[in-house]
Design a protein around this motif. Sequence first.
Motif, PDB file in Angstrom:
ATOM      1  N   ILE A  10       0.836  -1.213   0.000  1.00 15.18           N
ATOM      2  CA  ILE A  10       0.000   0.000   0.000  1.00 15.18           C
ATOM      3  C   ILE A  10       0.865   1.255   0.000  1.00 15.18           C
ATOM      4  CG2 ILE A  10      -1.689   1.314   1.352  1.00 15.18           C
ATOM      5  CD1 ILE A  10      -2.734  -1.495   2.325  1.00 15.18           C
ATOM      6  N   GLU A  11       1.934   1.239   0.782  1.00 16.61           N
ATOM      7  CA  GLU A  11       2.848   2.392   0.852  1.00 16.61           C
ATOM      8  C   GLU A  11       3.549   2.623  -0.483  1.00 16.61           C
ATOM      9  OE1 GLU A  11       5.459   1.425   4.058  1.00 16.61           O
ATOM     10  OE2 GLU A  11       3.872   1.576   5.593  1.00 16.61           O
ATOM     11  N   ASN A  12       4.004   1.548  -1.111  1.00 17.75           N
ATOM     12  CA  ASN A  12       4.687   1.682  -2.402  1.00 17.75           C
ATOM     13  C   ASN A  12       3.741   2.179  -3.489  1.00 17.75           C
ATOM     14  OD1 ASN A  12       7.383   0.899  -1.822  1.00 17.75           O
ATOM     15  ND2 ASN A  12       6.790  -1.254  -1.779  1.00 17.75           N
ATOM     16  N   LEU A  13       2.504   1.711  -3.448  1.00 15.92           N
ATOM     17  CA  LEU A  13       1.521   2.179  -4.415  1.00 15.92           C
ATOM     18  C   LEU A  13       1.226   3.662  -4.219  1.00 15.92           C
ATOM     19  CD1 LEU A  13      -0.902  -0.885  -4.404  1.00 15.92           C
ATOM     20  CD2 LEU A  13       0.543  -0.148  -6.309  1.00 15.92           C
ATOM     21  N   GLU A  14       1.225   4.091  -2.965  1.00 15.04           N
ATOM     22  CA  GLU A  14       1.017   5.520  -2.686  1.00 15.04           C
ATOM     23  C   GLU A  14       2.161   6.348  -3.268  1.00 15.04           C
ATOM     24  OE1 GLU A  14      -0.768   8.965  -1.455  1.00 15.04           O
ATOM     25  OE2 GLU A  14      -1.598   6.929  -1.516  1.00 15.04           O
ATOM     26  N   GLN A  15       3.372   5.831  -3.207  1.00 16.13           N
ATOM     27  CA  GLN A  15       4.518   6.530  -3.800  1.00 16.13           C
ATOM     28  C   GLN A  15       4.331   6.690  -5.308  1.00 16.13           C
ATOM     29  OE1 GLN A  15       8.459   5.022  -2.794  1.00 16.13           O
ATOM     30  NE2 GLN A  15       7.770   4.426  -0.753  1.00 16.13           N
ATOM     31  N   ILE A  16       3.853   5.623  -5.951  1.00 15.03           N
ATOM     32  CA  ILE A  16       3.624   5.680  -7.397  1.00 15.03           C
ATOM     33  C   ILE A  16       2.532   6.693  -7.726  1.00 15.03           C
ATOM     34  CG2 ILE A  16       2.826   4.385  -9.420  1.00 15.03           C
ATOM     35  CD1 ILE A  16       4.129   1.891  -8.201  1.00 15.03           C
ATOM     36  N   ILE A  17       1.465   6.685  -6.932  1.00 10.15           N
ATOM     37  CA  ILE A  17       0.357   7.629  -7.147  1.00 10.15           C
ATOM     38  C   ILE A  17       0.857   9.067  -7.035  1.00 10.15           C
ATOM     39  CG2 ILE A  17      -1.823   8.503  -6.206  1.00 10.15           C
ATOM     40  CD1 ILE A  17      -2.366   5.556  -5.299  1.00 10.15           C
ATOM     41  N   GLN A  18       1.582   9.358  -5.968  1.00 11.29           N
ATOM     42  CA  GLN A  18       2.072  10.721  -5.743  1.00 11.29           C
ATOM     43  C   GLN A  18       3.096  11.131  -6.792  1.00 11.29           C
ATOM     44  OE1 GLN A  18       0.574  12.775  -3.738  1.00 11.29           O
ATOM     45  NE2 GLN A  18      -0.743  11.065  -3.109  1.00 11.29           N
ATOM     46  N   GLN A  19       3.952  10.190  -7.185  1.00 11.88           N
ATOM     47  CA  GLN A  19       4.934  10.491  -8.230  1.00 11.88           C
ATOM     48  C   GLN A  19       4.231  10.771  -9.555  1.00 11.88           C
ATOM     49  OE1 GLN A  19       7.872   7.410  -8.813  1.00 11.88           O
ATOM     50  NE2 GLN A  19       9.114   8.637 -10.185  1.00 11.88           N
ATOM     51  N   SER A  20       3.195  10.000  -9.836  1.00 10.12           N
ATOM     52  CA  SER A  20       2.431  10.183 -11.078  1.00 10.12           C
ATOM     53  C   SER A  20       1.705  11.517 -11.089  1.00 10.12           C
ATOM     54  CB  SER A  20       1.430   9.036 -11.256  1.00 10.12           C
ATOM     55  OG  SER A  20       2.085   7.789 -11.349  1.00 10.12           O
ATOM     56  N   ILE A  21       1.150  11.903  -9.946  1.00 13.26           N
ATOM     57  CA  ILE A  21       0.482  13.201  -9.834  1.00 13.26           C
ATOM     58  C   ILE A  21       1.490  14.322 -10.073  1.00 13.26           C
ATOM     59  CG2 ILE A  21      -0.591  14.796  -8.187  1.00 13.26           C
ATOM     60  CD1 ILE A  21      -2.051  12.356  -6.988  1.00 13.26           C
ATOM     61  N   VAL A  37      -7.926  -1.650  -4.114  1.00 18.26           N
ATOM     62  CA  VAL A  37      -8.217  -3.082  -4.080  1.00 18.26           C
ATOM     63  C   VAL A  37      -7.380  -3.747  -2.988  1.00 18.26           C
ATOM     64  CG1 VAL A  37      -8.008  -5.264  -5.337  1.00 18.26           C
ATOM     65  CG2 VAL A  37      -8.904  -3.246  -6.492  1.00 18.26           C
ATOM     66  N   THR A  38      -6.108  -3.350  -2.892  1.00 19.18           N
ATOM     67  CA  THR A  38      -5.211  -3.917  -1.881  1.00 19.18           C
ATOM     68  C   THR A  38      -5.668  -3.573  -0.473  1.00 19.18           C
ATOM     69  OG1 THR A  38      -3.365  -3.687  -3.447  1.00 19.18           O
ATOM     70  CG2 THR A  38      -2.800  -4.097  -1.151  1.00 19.18           C
ATOM     71  N   ILE A  39      -6.124  -2.351  -0.279  1.00 22.68           N
ATOM     72  CA  ILE A  39      -6.653  -1.949   1.035  1.00 22.68           C
ATOM     73  C   ILE A  39      -7.871  -2.798   1.384  1.00 22.68           C
ATOM     74  CG2 ILE A  39      -7.838  -0.086   2.283  1.00 22.68           C
ATOM     75  CD1 ILE A  39      -6.006   1.884   0.719  1.00 22.68           C
ATOM     76  N   ASN A  40      -8.702  -3.047   0.376  1.00 22.55           N
ATOM     77  CA  ASN A  40      -9.893  -3.862   0.596  1.00 22.55           C
ATOM     78  C   ASN A  40      -9.517  -5.298   0.987  1.00 22.55           C
ATOM     79  OD1 ASN A  40     -12.755  -5.076  -1.177  1.00 22.55           O
ATOM     80  ND2 ASN A  40     -12.781  -3.808   0.649  1.00 22.55           N
ATOM     81  N   ILE A  41      -8.500  -5.846   0.333  1.00 20.75           N
ATOM     82  CA  ILE A  41      -8.019  -7.194   0.672  1.00 20.75           C
ATOM     83  C   ILE A  41      -7.480  -7.215   2.098  1.00 20.75           C
ATOM     84  CG2 ILE A  41      -6.222  -8.907   0.165  1.00 20.75           C
ATOM     85  CD1 ILE A  41      -6.533  -8.112  -2.807  1.00 20.75           C
ATOM     86  N   LYS A  42      -6.703  -6.182   2.446  1.00 22.46           N
ATOM     87  CA  LYS A  42      -6.149  -6.094   3.807  1.00 22.46           C
ATOM     88  C   LYS A  42      -7.263  -6.100   4.847  1.00 22.46           C
ATOM     89  CE  LYS A  42      -3.782  -2.982   6.971  1.00 22.46           C
ATOM     90  NZ  LYS A  42      -3.265  -1.614   7.186  1.00 22.46           N
ATOM     91  N   GLU A  43      -8.329  -5.356   4.566  1.00 25.79           N
ATOM     92  CA  GLU A  43      -9.435  -5.255   5.524  1.00 25.79           C
ATOM     93  C   GLU A  43     -10.200  -6.574   5.658  1.00 25.79           C
ATOM     94  OE1 GLU A  43     -11.608  -1.930   3.984  1.00 25.79           O
ATOM     95  OE2 GLU A  43     -10.322  -0.451   4.984  1.00 25.79           O
ATOM     96  N   LYS A  44     -10.132  -7.418   4.621  1.00 32.33           N
ATOM     97  CA  LYS A  44     -10.820  -8.719   4.664  1.00 32.33           C
ATOM     98  C   LYS A  44     -10.027  -9.756   5.457  1.00 32.33           C
ATOM     99  CE  LYS A  44     -14.321  -7.798   1.813  1.00 32.33           C
ATOM    100  NZ  LYS A  44     -15.738  -7.815   2.254  1.00 32.33           N
TER     101      LYS A  44
END
Length: 258
Positions: A10-21, A37-44
């Motif tokens: 989740i943290e690495n994906l956030e880096q990609i999102i912020q870098q892309s922005i 989707v990954t956050i949803n899996i984590k919560e399950k």
Amino acid sequence: MTAKTINEVIENLEQIIQQSIKEESTLGYFAALYQNVTINIKEKIGTNYFDDDKRMEQLDVIFANRYLAAYSKYKEEKEVTKSWAIAFKSSTNSMLIVLQHLLLGMNAHINLDLGIAASEVTDAKTIKLLESDFNKINELLATLVGEVQKDLAEIWPTLLKILKFTKKVDDFLINFSMKLARDKAWEFANQLVKGDGEQKEKLIELKDLEVSKLSEKIINPGILVKLLFIIIRIGERGKPSDKTKKLEKLIENKLNNH
């Protein structure tokens, strides 16, 4: 860029999102979808949703690391699979609509990476035990995919207007169905666990070629659909950073309602 836990994914994906922005890159679209989707899996995990929580987190991390590695290699101008190369290269194609960018990422990740990841957490004797959880991870993906067309139409009304007058875009999406992708990925995983090192490499090479051909169809879906997509693209106003933020919010709201 690699992860050892689902939190690190989740943290690495956030880096990609912020870098892309920051870079005004369309690569943030798929990363936003994937993070939620990954956050949803984590919560399950820990709620008795999955048959084996430990194995599911292991599968999720191995699965995600294939995308994270591909992204890192692309940014470093290193070789990646044909499927990911097309998806990443297409990020600079200003004529593609948001939905096409999402499908290109999903095509490479589900049709190629998911089967490989599944084969790495099991073997020929135990793979049957994974099937239920394998289907559940796909169900979580499908909760977003099945409604993403409608939700994107709410953000960009041009898409909604076109959908009312034609079934062509619907037909295009049916060709990339989650059920078909899931079934193909499961079949691929079963082939991989039965092969040795050299056989696996050949199977992956052939699958990558097959998936890359589907990527080309996502980019060039035929003259009529392409013309419709151009009209939709004109209606998708805003910079890639604006669209990524809208998509993040849209997906977050969708997951919260499930």
